[in-house]
Scaffold this motif. Structure first.
Motif, PDB file in Angstrom:
ATOM      1  N   GLU A   4      21.646  66.348  21.946  1.00 27.04           N
ATOM      2  CA  GLU A   4      20.208  66.287  21.736  1.00 27.04           C
ATOM      3  C   GLU A   4      19.517  66.136  23.084  1.00 27.04           C
ATOM      4  OE1 GLU A   4      19.016  63.642  18.635  1.00 27.04           O
ATOM      5  OE2 GLU A   4      16.959  63.584  19.341  1.00 27.04           O
ATOM      6  N   ILE A   5      18.585  67.031  23.344  1.00 25.91           N
ATOM      7  CA  ILE A   5      17.796  66.902  24.579  1.00 25.91           C
ATOM      8  C   ILE A   5      16.370  66.576  24.183  1.00 25.91           C
ATOM      9  CG2 ILE A   5      16.937  68.068  26.642  1.00 25.91           C
ATOM     10  CD1 ILE A   5      19.380  69.914  26.418  1.00 25.91           C
ATOM     11  N   PHE A   6      15.887  65.513  24.730  1.00 27.87           N
ATOM     12  CA  PHE A   6      14.534  65.085  24.407  1.00 27.87           C
ATOM     13  C   PHE A   6      13.709  65.203  25.678  1.00 27.87           C
ATOM     14  CE2 PHE A   6      11.228  61.914  24.245  1.00 27.87           C
ATOM     15  CZ  PHE A   6      10.791  61.904  22.941  1.00 27.87           C
ATOM     16  N   SER A   7      12.664  66.000  25.629  1.00 29.44           N
ATOM     17  CA  SER A   7      11.814  66.024  26.825  1.00 29.44           C
ATOM     18  C   SER A   7      10.367  65.872  26.408  1.00 29.44           C
ATOM     19  CB  SER A   7      12.030  67.314  27.622  1.00 29.44           C
ATOM     20  OG  SER A   7      11.599  68.412  26.864  1.00 29.44           O
ATOM     21  N   SER A   8       9.665  65.077  27.169  1.00 29.34           N
ATOM     22  CA  SER A   8       8.280  64.792  26.823  1.00 29.34           C
ATOM     23  C   SER A   8       7.401  65.082  28.020  1.00 29.34           C
ATOM     24  CB  SER A   8       8.155  63.328  26.416  1.00 29.34           C
ATOM     25  OG  SER A   8       6.802  62.948  26.418  1.00 29.34           O
ATOM     26  N   GLY A   9       6.219  65.597  27.737  1.00 29.35           N
ATOM     27  CA  GLY A   9       5.282  65.900  28.814  1.00 29.35           C
ATOM     28  C   GLY A   9       4.486  64.684  29.243  1.00 29.35           C
ATOM     29  N   ARG A  10       4.745  63.550  28.608  1.00 28.26           N
ATOM     30  CA  ARG A  10       3.932  62.376  28.905  1.00 28.26           C
ATOM     31  C   ARG A  10       4.495  61.612  30.101  1.00 28.26           C
ATOM     32  NH1 ARG A  10       3.958  58.081  24.385  1.00 28.26           N
ATOM     33  NH2 ARG A  10       5.718  57.359  25.588  1.00 28.26           N
ATOM     34  N   MET A  11       3.650  61.241  31.034  1.00 33.32           N
ATOM     35  CA  MET A  11       4.086  60.474  32.189  1.00 33.32           C
ATOM     36  C   MET A  11       2.979  59.499  32.601  1.00 33.32           C
ATOM     37  SD  MET A  11       6.583  59.735  33.872  1.00 33.32           S
ATOM     38  CE  MET A  11       8.197  60.439  33.632  1.00 33.32           C
ATOM     39  N   ASN A  12       2.493  58.723  31.632  1.00 32.99           N
ATOM     40  CA  ASN A  12       1.420  57.785  31.953  1.00 32.99           C
ATOM     41  C   ASN A  12       1.946  56.622  32.796  1.00 32.99           C
ATOM     42  OD1 ASN A  12      -0.683  59.109  30.665  1.00 32.99           O
ATOM     43  ND2 ASN A  12      -0.255  58.154  28.684  1.00 32.99           N
ATOM     44  N   PRO A  13       1.294  56.341  33.920  1.00 31.03           N
ATOM     45  CA  PRO A  13       1.761  55.235  34.764  1.00 31.03           C
ATOM     46  C   PRO A  13       1.844  53.920  33.982  1.00 31.03           C
ATOM     47  CG  PRO A  13       0.026  56.470  35.877  1.00 31.03           C
ATOM     48  CD  PRO A  13       0.100  57.001  34.480  1.00 31.03           C
ATOM     49  N   MET A  14       2.880  53.175  34.196  1.00 34.92           N
ATOM     50  CA  MET A  14       3.169  51.877  33.570  1.00 34.92           C
ATOM     51  C   MET A  14       3.600  51.987  32.105  1.00 34.92           C
ATOM     52  SD  MET A  14       0.637  49.042  35.153  1.00 34.92           S
ATOM     53  CE  MET A  14      -0.822  49.981  35.520  1.00 34.92           C
ATOM     54  N   ILE A  15       3.562  53.208  31.542  1.00 35.05           N
ATOM     55  CA  ILE A  15       4.011  53.389  30.161  1.00 35.05           C
ATOM     56  C   ILE A  15       5.331  54.156  30.155  1.00 35.05           C
ATOM     57  CG2 ILE A  15       3.373  54.258  27.863  1.00 35.05           C
ATOM     58  CD1 ILE A  15       1.393  52.217  28.951  1.00 35.05           C
TER      59      ILE A  15
ATOM     60  N   GLY B  31      -3.460  62.426  36.125  1.00 35.18           N
ATOM     61  CA  GLY B  31      -2.178  61.731  36.063  1.00 35.18           C
ATOM     62  C   GLY B  31      -1.940  61.031  34.743  1.00 35.18           C
ATOM     63  N   TYR B  32      -2.956  61.016  33.877  1.00 31.28           N
ATOM     64  CA  TYR B  32      -2.816  60.370  32.568  1.00 31.28           C
ATOM     65  C   TYR B  32      -2.984  61.408  31.464  1.00 31.28           C
ATOM     66  CZ  TYR B  32      -3.486  55.915  34.988  1.00 31.28           C
ATOM     67  OH  TYR B  32      -3.363  54.841  35.822  1.00 31.28           O
ATOM     68  N   CYS B  33      -2.562  61.051  30.258  1.00 31.89           N
ATOM     69  CA  CYS B  33      -2.843  61.942  29.129  1.00 31.89           C
ATOM     70  C   CYS B  33      -2.989  61.146  27.853  1.00 31.89           C
ATOM     71  CB  CYS B  33      -1.756  63.003  28.989  1.00 31.89           C
ATOM     72  SG  CYS B  33      -0.117  62.324  28.738  1.00 31.89           S
ATOM     73  N   ARG B  34      -3.863  61.654  26.967  1.00 28.78           N
ATOM     74  CA  ARG B  34      -4.047  61.023  25.662  1.00 28.78           C
ATOM     75  C   ARG B  34      -3.186  61.701  24.610  1.00 28.78           C
ATOM     76  NH1 ARG B  34     -10.446  60.262  24.474  1.00 28.78           N
ATOM     77  NH2 ARG B  34     -10.979  58.771  26.109  1.00 28.78           N
ATOM     78  N   ASP B  35      -2.821  62.957  24.855  1.00 27.00           N
ATOM     79  CA  ASP B  35      -1.871  63.636  23.969  1.00 27.00           C
ATOM     80  C   ASP B  35      -0.827  64.323  24.839  1.00 27.00           C
ATOM     81  OD1 ASP B  35      -3.569  65.543  24.975  1.00 27.00           O
ATOM     82  OD2 ASP B  35      -3.838  66.643  23.108  1.00 27.00           O
ATOM     83  N   TRP B  36       0.298  64.634  24.237  1.00 31.21           N
ATOM     84  CA  TRP B  36       1.412  65.158  25.021  1.00 31.21           C
ATOM     85  C   TRP B  36       2.342  65.949  24.115  1.00 31.21           C
ATOM     86  CZ3 TRP B  36       0.405  60.207  23.610  1.00 31.21           C
ATOM     87  CH2 TRP B  36       1.317  59.597  22.759  1.00 31.21           C
ATOM     88  N   ILE B  37       3.206  66.727  24.770  1.00 28.41           N
ATOM     89  CA  ILE B  37       4.146  67.568  24.018  1.00 28.41           C
ATOM     90  C   ILE B  37       5.549  66.957  24.095  1.00 28.41           C
ATOM     91  CG2 ILE B  37       5.261  69.840  23.941  1.00 28.41           C
ATOM     92  CD1 ILE B  37       2.387  70.063  23.189  1.00 28.41           C
ATOM     93  N   VAL B  38       6.223  66.938  22.961  1.00 25.04           N
ATOM     94  CA  VAL B  38       7.612  66.510  22.934  1.00 25.04           C
ATOM     95  C   VAL B  38       8.446  67.693  22.448  1.00 25.04           C
ATOM     96  CG1 VAL B  38       9.258  65.053  21.690  1.00 25.04           C
ATOM     97  CG2 VAL B  38       7.165  64.065  22.591  1.00 25.04           C
ATOM     98  N   GLU B  39       9.528  67.966  23.160  1.00 24.67           N
ATOM     99  CA  GLU B  39      10.444  69.045  22.754  1.00 24.67           C
ATOM    100  C   GLU B  39      11.807  68.437  22.497  1.00 24.67           C
ATOM    101  OE1 GLU B  39       8.737  72.606  25.648  1.00 24.67           O
ATOM    102  OE2 GLU B  39      10.866  72.069  25.686  1.00 24.67           O
ATOM    103  N   ILE B  40      12.355  68.698  21.331  1.00 22.00           N
ATOM    104  CA  ILE B  40      13.681  68.156  21.032  1.00 22.00           C
ATOM    105  C   ILE B  40      14.610  69.312  20.701  1.00 22.00           C
ATOM    106  CG2 ILE B  40      15.015  66.696  19.474  1.00 22.00           C
ATOM    107  CD1 ILE B  40      12.395  65.074  19.139  1.00 22.00           C
ATOM    108  N   THR B  41      15.690  69.402  21.458  1.00 18.11           N
ATOM    109  CA  THR B  41      16.695  70.432  21.197  1.00 18.11           C
ATOM    110  C   THR B  41      17.949  69.741  20.676  1.00 18.11           C
ATOM    111  OG1 THR B  41      15.820  71.492  23.159  1.00 18.11           O
ATOM    112  CG2 THR B  41      17.799  72.464  22.194  1.00 18.11           C
TER     113      THR B  41
END
Lengths: 313, 177
Positions: A4-15, B31-41
Motif C-alpha cells: 500500500e502506498i499512501f501519498s498526500s498532497g498536504r504539508m501544513n507546517p506543524m501538522i 505553504g498551507y492548504c485547507r483541502d488536499w489530495i490523497v492517493e492510495i495505491t
C-alpha cells in the motif's frame, strides 16, 4: 504480499508529517500545575487533620512556592498561545465540555487561594511582617476565621487541578495514546509525588521527612500500578491504541520512558526512600531531584508521543 | 439544514485543482492548504487498485474541535458547518490536537484556520470553490435535509463510505466508492 502506498498532497507546517503543535510549553505547564496541586493538597490535608505544627513545612512553608510555580506555569501556557492578545477570551466563556476551559478557571480559582494561604503564614517566614493597612489586616482576620473551609476548597481544587493535567490529554480521541481516562489519576499521582518530594526536600524535621518519604513511596507504588494498567488497557483495545502502546514497548519512546520516568523517576527514588526509612542517611536532594525529573520527563514524553500517535486511514 | 459534500473516488483524477481553487478563493497563506489530495495505491504489481480522494474538514456532526475549544471560537454555523471566529480564537491548539483528520492548521496570523465549506459562497447560492472548478465533476455539495438535492440523490444510489467512522465524530464528507 499486499502493498500500500499512501501519498498526500498536504504539508501544513506543524501538522505534517506528524502533528507537532505543542512544544515545551505544555509539558512544563502541566508539570508545574501538577507540582502546585501536590503541594497544596498536602498543605490543605494536614491543616484539616489538625497537624499544622507537626508538619510545618507541608502546611506553612512549602505553599510559599506555589504562587511562583503557578505564575511560571501560566507564563509557559501564555507563550504557547499563538493568538496571544485574545487570551482574555478564556475568561469570558465557561465551557464545561472543554478541559482547557476547566483548567483556565481552576487556575483562576486556585492561584488567589494559594496567595491567601501564604498570607496566613507570612509571619512564619518574616516574623516582623506588618500588613500596614487596616483594611488588609481586617481582611486577613476575616479570611482566617474561615481557614478550615478554605482548606477544604483548596483540597478539592488541588485534586481537580491535578486530575485536569491528565484529562486535558485524555479528552482527545484523535490521539489514541492519550485517549484513556487512566491519565487523570496517573497525572494526579505524579503531581502528588512531585509535591511530596518538594516537601521532603525542604523539611528540617526528621519526623516530617520520614512521613513524606513514606507518602512518596506509596504514591510511587500507585503510579507504577497505574502505568501497568495504562498499558494493559491500551494493549487490550483497538489497533490504533495497540500501536500507541507500542511506542513505549519497542517503539521510539521506549528508552526515554523506561529509563527516565520509570527507573530514574520512580524505582531509584523508591529504593532510596526505603533505605532512608530503614535508617540510612541519604541526602534528601537525590531522591527529590529524581522524582521531580521523572515527573517532568513523564509530561514531556507523553506530550510528544501523544502527538506522534494518530489514526491512520 | 445539513450541508454535506460527496467526492466520487472513481472520477477523481487527483489533479489538485480543488486545492488551488480553495487557496485562491480563501486567501490561504502560501505553504498551507485547507483541502488536499490523497492517493492510495494497493495491491501487488500489476494488479493494483488506486483510490484518489479530495479531503478537507469533515464538518462533523459531533465535532471534537467544537467540544474542546475553551472560548467558543469553534462553533456550528448554518447547516452544521463548523467555523472558527478568529477574534475569539486564542491559538491554544486544543482543536488541532482533537481532530482525528488533522484538518486544521495554525494560520500565520495566530488563529486556527480550516475549510468553511465556502459558506460565504453557499449563502450567495454558489457552490464551494473546490466543487465549482472540479474538471471531472467528481464533487457534490448540498443539503442532506432536502431529499431532491443533488447530494441526497447521489448518496441514495451510490455506495459510499466515511473516513474513520470509529472515531465517532459523524463526519459529513462522503466518499463514493
Amino acid at each position: 504480499m499486499k502493498e500500500e502506498i499512501f501519498s498526500s498532497g498536504r504539508m501544513n507546517p506543524m501538522i505534517d508529517p506528524t502533528l507537532h503543535i505543542w512544544h515545551w510549553h505544555i509539558p512544563v505547564y502541566l508539570f508545574l500545575g501538577g507540582l502546585a496541586a501536590g503541594i497544596l493538597f498536602f498543605a490543605a490535608l494536614y491543616h484539616i487533620l489538625g497537624k499544622e505544627n507537626e508538619y510545618k513545612t507541608a502546611v506553612k512553608i512549602a505553599p510559599f512556592l506555589v504562587p511562583f510555580i503557578l505564575v511560571i506555569g501560566l507564563g509557559a501556557l501564555f507563550l504557547d498561545l499563538s493568538h496571544k492578545i485574545y487570551f482574555w477570551r478564556l475568561y469570558t466563556t465557561i465551557r464545561f465540555e472543554s478541559p482547557m476551559s476547566w483548567g483556565a478557571w481552576i487556575l483562576m480559582f486556585i492561584t488567589p487561594l494559594s496567595i491567601i494561604w501564604c498570607a496566613f503564614h507570612i509571619r512564619e517566614l518574616m516574623p516582623k511582617w506588618d500588613w500596614k493597612f487596616k483594611l488588609v489586616i481586617r481582611l486577613e482576620e476575616f479570611l482566617r476565621s474561615y481557614k478550615t473551609l478554605l482548606a477544604w476548597f483548596m483540597l478539592v481544587a488541588a485534586v481537580i487541578l491535578g486530575v485536569y493535567t491528565g484529562i486535558l490529554f485524555s479528552a482527545f480521541n484523535a490521539r489514541p495514546l492519550w485517549n484513556t481516562s487512566i491519565l487523570g489519576p496517573l497525572f494526579l499521582a505524579s503531581g502528588l509525588s512531585a509535591g511530596a518530594a518538594v516537601i521532603f526536600l525542604m523539611s528540617r524535621s526528621h519526623k516530617e521527612k520520614l512521613l513524606f518519604a513514606k507518602i512518596d513511596l506509596i504514591v510511587i507504588g500507585i503510579e507504577l500500578f497505574l502505568i501497568v494498567h495504562l498499558f494493559m488497557g491500551l494493549l487490550a483495545s483497538t489497533q490504533v491504541q495497540i500501536d500507541a502502546a507500542m511506542l513505549f514497548l519497542g517503539g521510539p519512546y521506549t528508552a526515554s520512558f523506561w529509563i527516565f520516568v520509570v527507573i530514574l523517576g520512580m524505582l531509584i527514588p523508591a529504593i532510596l526512600e526505603i533505605l532512608e526509612l530503614r535508617g540510612a542517611k541519604i541526602p534528601a536532594l537525590i531522591p527529590a531531584f529524581l522524582v521531580l525529573l521523572g515527573s517532568l520527563m513523564f509530561r514531556f514524553i507523553f506530550t510528544y508521543a501523544g502527538q506522534f500517535s494518530s489514526w491512520t486511514y | 439544514m445539513r450541508y454535506a459534500m460527496a467526492i466520487d473516488t472513481k472520477k477523481c483524477v487527483g489533479c489538485s485543482d480543488c486545492v488551488v481553487a480553495c487557496q485562491t478563493e480563501n486567501n490561504v497563506p502560501i505553504g498551507y492548504c485547507r483541502d488536499w489530495i490523497v492517493e492510495i495505491t494497493e495491491g501487488v504489481y500489476p494488479e493494483l487498485r488506486l483510490e484518489n480522494r479530495s479531503e478537507r474538514c469533515n464538518h462533523c456532526e459531533s465535532s471534537p474541535c467544537v467540544r474542546c475549544c475553551p472560548t467558543g471560537a469553534s462553533h456550528y454555523s448554518e447547516g452544521g458547518v463548523v467555523l472558527i471566529t478568529p477574534e475569539k480564537c486564542i491559538g491554544c491548539g486544543a482543536c488541532i490536537t482533537s481532530c482525528p483528520y488533522d484538518a486544521r492548521y495554525p494560520h500565520p496570523d495566530g488563529y486556527v484556520d480550516k475549510c468553511t465549506f465556502c459558506l460565504h459562497r453557499v449563502k450567495d447560492g454558489l457552490k464551494p470553490a473546490c466543487v465549482s472548478v472540479c474538471p471531472t465533476k467528481c464533487m457534490y455539495f448540498g443539503d442532506l435535509d432536502v431529499p431532491n438535492s443533488e447530494i441526497s440523490k447521489v448518496l441514495k444510489i451510490r455506495k459510499h463510505k466515511i473516513l474513520i467512522p470509529e472515531a465517532g465524530t459523524k463526519p459529513q464528507l462522503y466518499f463514493l466508492i
